[in-house]
Design a protein around this motif. Structure first.
Motif, short mmCIF file in Angstrom:
data_model
loop_
_atom_site.label_atom_id
_atom_site.label_comp_id
_atom_site.label_asym_id
_atom_site.label_seq_id
_atom_site.Cartn_x
_atom_site.Cartn_y
_atom_site.Cartn_z
N ARG A 324 29.12 51.06 51.10
CA ARG A 324 30.59 51.16 51.11
C ARG A 324 31.24 49.87 51.60
N TYR A 325 30.43 48.85 51.73
CA TYR A 325 30.92 47.58 52.24
C TYR A 325 30.06 46.49 51.62
N LEU A 326 30.68 45.47 51.07
CA LEU A 326 29.94 44.42 50.37
C LEU A 326 30.46 43.06 50.79
N LYS A 327 29.54 42.18 51.18
CA LYS A 327 29.91 40.81 51.53
C LYS A 327 29.36 39.88 50.45
N LEU A 328 30.21 39.03 49.93
CA LEU A 328 29.82 38.10 48.87
C LEU A 328 30.20 36.67 49.23
N LYS A 329 29.36 35.72 48.81
CA LYS A 329 29.69 34.31 48.86
C LYS A 329 29.83 33.85 47.41
N VAL A 330 30.98 33.26 47.10
CA VAL A 330 31.27 32.86 45.72
C VAL A 330 31.67 31.38 45.70
N GLU A 331 31.09 30.62 44.80
CA GLU A 331 31.45 29.21 44.64
C GLU A 331 32.45 29.08 43.49
N LEU A 332 33.61 28.46 43.76
CA LEU A 332 34.66 28.32 42.76
C LEU A 332 34.97 26.85 42.49
N ASP A 333 35.54 26.58 41.31
CA ASP A 333 36.14 25.27 41.05
C ASP A 333 37.38 25.13 41.91
N ASP A 334 37.54 23.97 42.54
CA ASP A 334 38.69 23.75 43.44
C ASP A 334 39.91 23.33 42.62
N ALA A 349 37.19 45.27 38.80
CA ALA A 349 35.96 46.00 39.10
C ALA A 349 36.21 47.15 40.07
N ARG A 350 37.47 47.39 40.40
CA ARG A 350 37.89 48.51 41.25
C ARG A 350 37.37 48.42 42.68
N ALA A 351 37.19 47.20 43.17
CA ALA A 351 36.83 47.00 44.58
C ALA A 351 38.06 46.50 45.33
N ASN A 352 38.12 46.82 46.61
CA ASN A 352 39.27 46.45 47.42
C ASN A 352 38.88 45.34 48.39
N ILE A 353 39.63 44.24 48.38
CA ILE A 353 39.34 43.12 49.28
C ILE A 353 39.80 43.48 50.69
N SER A 354 38.85 43.39 51.63
CA SER A 354 39.15 43.64 53.03
C SER A 354 39.45 42.34 53.78
N HIS A 385 26.62 47.60 42.40
CA HIS A 385 25.94 47.04 41.22
C HIS A 385 26.96 46.70 40.13
N GLU A 386 27.93 47.59 39.95
CA GLU A 386 28.96 47.35 38.93
C GLU A 386 29.78 46.10 39.26
N VAL A 387 30.14 45.94 40.54
CA VAL A 387 30.96 44.79 40.96
C VAL A 387 30.20 43.49 40.74
N THR A 388 28.96 43.43 41.22
CA THR A 388 28.19 42.18 41.09
C THR A 388 27.90 41.87 39.62
N LYS A 389 27.63 42.90 38.83
CA LYS A 389 27.37 42.69 37.40
C LYS A 389 28.62 42.16 36.71
N HIS A 390 29.78 42.73 37.07
CA HIS A 390 31.05 42.31 36.45
C HIS A 390 31.34 40.85 36.76
N LEU A 391 31.18 40.46 38.03
CA LEU A 391 31.48 39.08 38.41
C LEU A 391 30.50 38.09 37.79
N THR A 392 29.24 38.47 37.75
CA THR A 392 28.23 37.60 37.12
C THR A 392 28.52 37.43 35.63
N LYS A 393 28.91 38.51 35.00
CA LYS A 393 29.23 38.46 33.57
C LYS A 393 30.42 37.55 33.29
N ARG A 394 31.32 37.45 34.27
CA ARG A 394 32.50 36.59 34.12
C ARG A 394 32.18 35.13 34.48
#
Length: 402
Positions: A324-334, A349-354, A385-394
């Motif tokens: 019920r809680y997910l921590k992610l590190k994401v690298e973005l273009d600045d 992906a229907r997740a809420n940013i805390s 799984h849905e959230v990580t799959k969605h972001l990876t697919k993007r």
């Protein structure tokens, strides 16, 4: 071996002095597990744990002469409060040795009951050794937290209460540290109801009793820090061991994530505040550690003395374990809009940013890149799984942080 009559005597001695704690049916968990489950709420006991039973039984069984020099003990917290309360009730001086890592809430509570607290040692065993040395030097009466027949008998009164409340009891799950609690309960129950299955539960971080039973003798085992600090004991009791060996049917282990999830579940589903040691029985059931279990079952919630800081850590770990809680590190273009686009994808992906933090100054980042740490509220392992799959697919490069 623990004499059954000592338990009957303890019941009379403690009558009207300790709380006969509630036995409540856990409807949600009963439905989830497919068996009638009850909680014996020693977390609602005076001083917040079962330990007062053994401490008060031991002390009220002594002569005034024996108590004249005061009492001394060692404890990770709950036995300390039981001894301090009992000493105050009887007008006796009490000194309590506690490990240096003892949660402040337990230290303050022990002092509030009038005891002198000495913080010494990295764990219970070191604190206990220091207390024994002091007892020898001063002549104070040492009140062992578990390895004494009178202490075991006091804890055994819980078993008598269980049989009175549920005559057709089938199973009881009991936390194990040094073994005083389960030894007393098992002896009380097996005397008249030998068919009842008594199951001990230890933290995998401190499996001293299980290892002793396996070895056929008391041994010292290395232990790790645990949320169940109240049962983190290196060496099982020499007096409790034979009782456990002869009367306990099985001992199972639970890990830290399982304990954390059980604590959170008890708060959410039953509105019960339970410490790590008190939640291990439910943790064992929720994680299938006990096989082929049927019939009326009791999980003993042995204590509720958990401090606020630990609650915060436990809630986070429990939510992580429950997905019920997910921590992610994401690298973005600045570049402008990159963070907004990431937030939009997370929303899709229907997740809420805390919580979200943005770092473009790290030396490990390539020029033109920025690092985002984002904490999300999710709905379980499948949703993660849905959230990580969605972001990876993007096209996002993500790292899940444990």
């Amino acid at each position: 071996m623990l004499d059954y009559n000592l338990i009957l005597d303890a019941a009379q001695r403690l009558k009207k002095r300790v709380r006969r704690t509630e036995l409540i049916q856990a409807h949600h968990f009963s439905e989830r597990l497919g068996l009638p489950l009850y909680f014996k709420c020693e977390n609602l006991q005076r001083t917040g744990a079962f330990k007062i039973r053994g401490a008060l039984n031991f002390m009220t069984a002594q002569s005034r002469e024996a108590l004249a020099g005061g009492v001394i003990t060692a404890s990770a917290g709950n036995h300390a409060q039981g001894v301090a309360f009992s000493a105050d009730l009887l007008g006796v001086k009490a000194v309590v040795y506690m490990p240096e890592s003892t949660p402040p809430q337990k230290v303050f509570a022990t002092r509030d009951y009038g005891a002198e607290v000495v913080l010494e040692g990295k764990n219970f065993d070191e604190a206990c050794a220091a207390a024994l040395r002091q007892a020898e030097q001063t002549g104070a009466l040492f009140v062992h937290p578990f390895n004494d027949p009178l202490v075991m008998a006091g804890q055994g009164t819980i078993g008598l209460e269980l049989l009175e409340d549920i005559p057709d009891l089938a199973n009881v799950l009991v936390p194990i540290g040094g073994g005083g609690l389960i030894a007393g309960i098992a002896r009380a129950i097996k005397e008249t109801h030998p068919h009842v299955r008594v199951i001990g539960v230890e933290s995998a971080a401190a499996p001293s009793m299980r290892q002793a039973v396996k070895a056929g003798e008391v041994i010292t085992v290395p232990i790790r820090a645990s949320l169940a600090d109240g049962i983190a004991v290196k060496t099982a009791g020499s007096n409790t061991f034979p009782v456990v060996r002869d009367y306990v049917d099985e001992i199972v282990l639970v890990d830290e994530e399982e304990i954390a999830l059980a604590i959170v579940s008890l708060m959410e589903r039953n509105k019960l505040m339970v410490e790590g040691a008190g939640a291990v029985g439910l943790a064992a059931l929720l994680n299938g550690k006990v096989k082929k279990i049927t019939g009326k079952t009791v999980a003993l919630l042995s204590g509720g003395n958990i401090d606020v800081k630990t609650i915060a850590v436990v809630v986070e770990r429990g939510l992580l374990a429950a997905g019920r809680y997910l921590k992610l590190k994401v690298e973005l273009d600045d570049v402008p809009g990159a963070l907004a686009r990431l937030a939009a994808e997370i929303a899709e992906a229907r997740a809420n940013i805390s919580i979200i933090t943005h770092d473009r100054r790290s030396e490990s980042l390539p020029i033109g890149k920025t690092e985002v740490l984002v904490e999300l509220e999710t709905r379980g392992a499948e949703h993660i799984h849905e959230v990580t799959k969605h972001l990876t697919k993007r096209g996002y490069m993500i790292e899940v942080i444990k």
